[in-house]
Design an enzyme around this catalytic site. Sequence first.
Site, PDB file in Angstrom:
ATOM      1  N   HIS A 246      78.088  53.925  41.792  1.00 48.62           N
ATOM      2  CA  HIS A 246      78.746  55.048  42.647  1.00 48.62           C
ATOM      3  C   HIS A 246      77.677  55.356  43.717  1.00 48.62           C
ATOM      4  CE1 HIS A 246      75.621  56.521  39.774  1.00 48.62           C
ATOM      5  NE2 HIS A 246      75.262  57.239  40.467  1.00 48.62           N
TER       6      HIS A 246
ATOM      7  N   HIS B 242      76.527  58.146  46.561  1.00 50.81           N
ATOM      8  CA  HIS B 242      76.453  59.532  46.676  1.00 50.81           C
ATOM      9  C   HIS B 242      76.840  59.995  48.223  1.00 50.81           C
ATOM     10  CE1 HIS B 242      73.945  60.491  43.182  1.00 50.81           C
ATOM     11  NE2 HIS B 242      73.895  59.276  43.267  1.00 50.81           N
TER      12      HIS B 242
HETATM   13  P1  5GP Z   1      72.440  58.643  39.780  1.00 51.75           P
HETATM   14  O1  5GP Z   1      71.333  59.295  39.203  1.00 51.75           O
HETATM   15  O2  5GP Z   1      72.937  57.477  38.620  1.00 51.75           O
HETATM   16  O3  5GP Z   1      72.573  57.833  41.054  1.00 51.75           O
HETATM   17  O4  5GP Z   1      73.611  59.720  40.017  1.00 51.75           O
HETATM   18  C1  5GP Z   1      74.224  60.203  39.117  1.00 51.75           C
HETATM   19  C2  5GP Z   1      74.908  61.631  39.386  1.00 51.75           C
HETATM   20  O5  5GP Z   1      75.957  62.176  38.792  1.00 51.75           O
HETATM   21  C3  5GP Z   1      73.968  62.726  39.755  1.00 51.75           C
HETATM   22  O6  5GP Z   1      73.896  63.147  40.980  1.00 51.75           O
HETATM   23  C4  5GP Z   1      74.327  63.648  38.591  1.00 51.75           C
HETATM   24  O7  5GP Z   1      74.055  65.007  38.985  1.00 51.75           O
HETATM   25  C5  5GP Z   1      75.916  63.505  38.515  1.00 51.75           C
HETATM   26  N1  5GP Z   1      76.243  63.732  37.116  1.00 51.75           N
HETATM   27  C6  5GP Z   1      75.762  63.424  35.886  1.00 51.75           C
HETATM   28  N2  5GP Z   1      76.724  63.806  35.032  1.00 51.75           N
HETATM   29  C7  5GP Z   1      77.824  64.397  35.745  1.00 51.75           C
HETATM   30  C8  5GP Z   1      78.967  64.853  35.033  1.00 51.75           C
HETATM   31  O8  5GP Z   1      79.416  64.575  33.960  1.00 51.75           O
HETATM   32  N3  5GP Z   1      79.805  64.993  35.902  1.00 51.75           N
HETATM   33  C9  5GP Z   1      79.574  65.014  37.537  1.00 51.75           C
HETATM   34  N4  5GP Z   1      80.611  65.410  38.293  1.00 51.75           N
HETATM   35  N5  5GP Z   1      78.300  64.607  37.702  1.00 51.75           N
HETATM   36  C10 5GP Z   1      77.554  64.167  36.906  1.00 51.75           C
END
Ligand code: 5GP
Length: 144
Positions: free
Chosen positions: A107, A109
Site C-alpha cells: 500500500h 500512504h
Molecule cells: P504500514 O505501517 O504497513 O506502512 O501502514 C499500515 C497503515 O494501516 C497504518 O498507517 C495504520 O494506521 C493503518 N491501519 C492499520 N489497521 C487498519 C485498519 O483496520 N483500517 C484502516 N483503514 N487502516 C488501518
Amino acid sequence: MTLHASYDPENIFAKILRGQMPCVKVYEDAVALAFMDVFPQSEGHTLVVPKAGMARNFLDMPGDWLGSYMLCVQKIARAVEAGLKPDGLRIMQFNGAAAGQTVFHLHFHVIPVWEGRELGRHGAGAMAKPDELEPVAAKIRAAF
Ligand code: 5GP
C-alpha cells in the site's frame, strides 16, 4: 524476515478488499481500493491498496500490475490535493517491519501536509471514528 515471508491472505487489507472488514472508502476501480487510514497522521491520510498481485511490498509486486497501480496512486494523490488543498503531500511506502511496515499487503500512504500543522507519527496516532473520517473522505470523493 518480514521482507521475504510469504503473503498472508488473512492480513487486514486483504479482509477489507474482500469486504470482510469495514473501511471509509474514497475510491475503487478494478486496480485498487483507496480508503481512509484509521490512525491518520494528518486529516485526509489515505491508503491506496492494489487488488491484484498478492504483494506484501513494493519488491513483490509483479511488473504487469505495477504501472496501473502507480497511476492509481497518482490519481488518489491528485484527488486528495484537489479536495483538501494541503500545502504539500507525502507519498510514503514501507517495506518490511524494520522499515516501519505494519500491514503486509502492499500500500501507499497519501498524507496531506499543511504548513504549521505537525504530522502524527507513523503507527502511533489515536484511532479515528468513521464519522470523523467520512466528511473528509466525502471532500476527496468529490474531487475526482
Ligand atoms: P504500514 O505501517 O504497513 O506502512 O501502514 C499500515 C497503515 O494501516 C497504518 O498507517 C495504520 O494506521 C493503518 N491501519 C492499520 N489497521 C487498519 C485498519 O483496520 N483500517 C484502516 N483503514 N487502516 C488501518
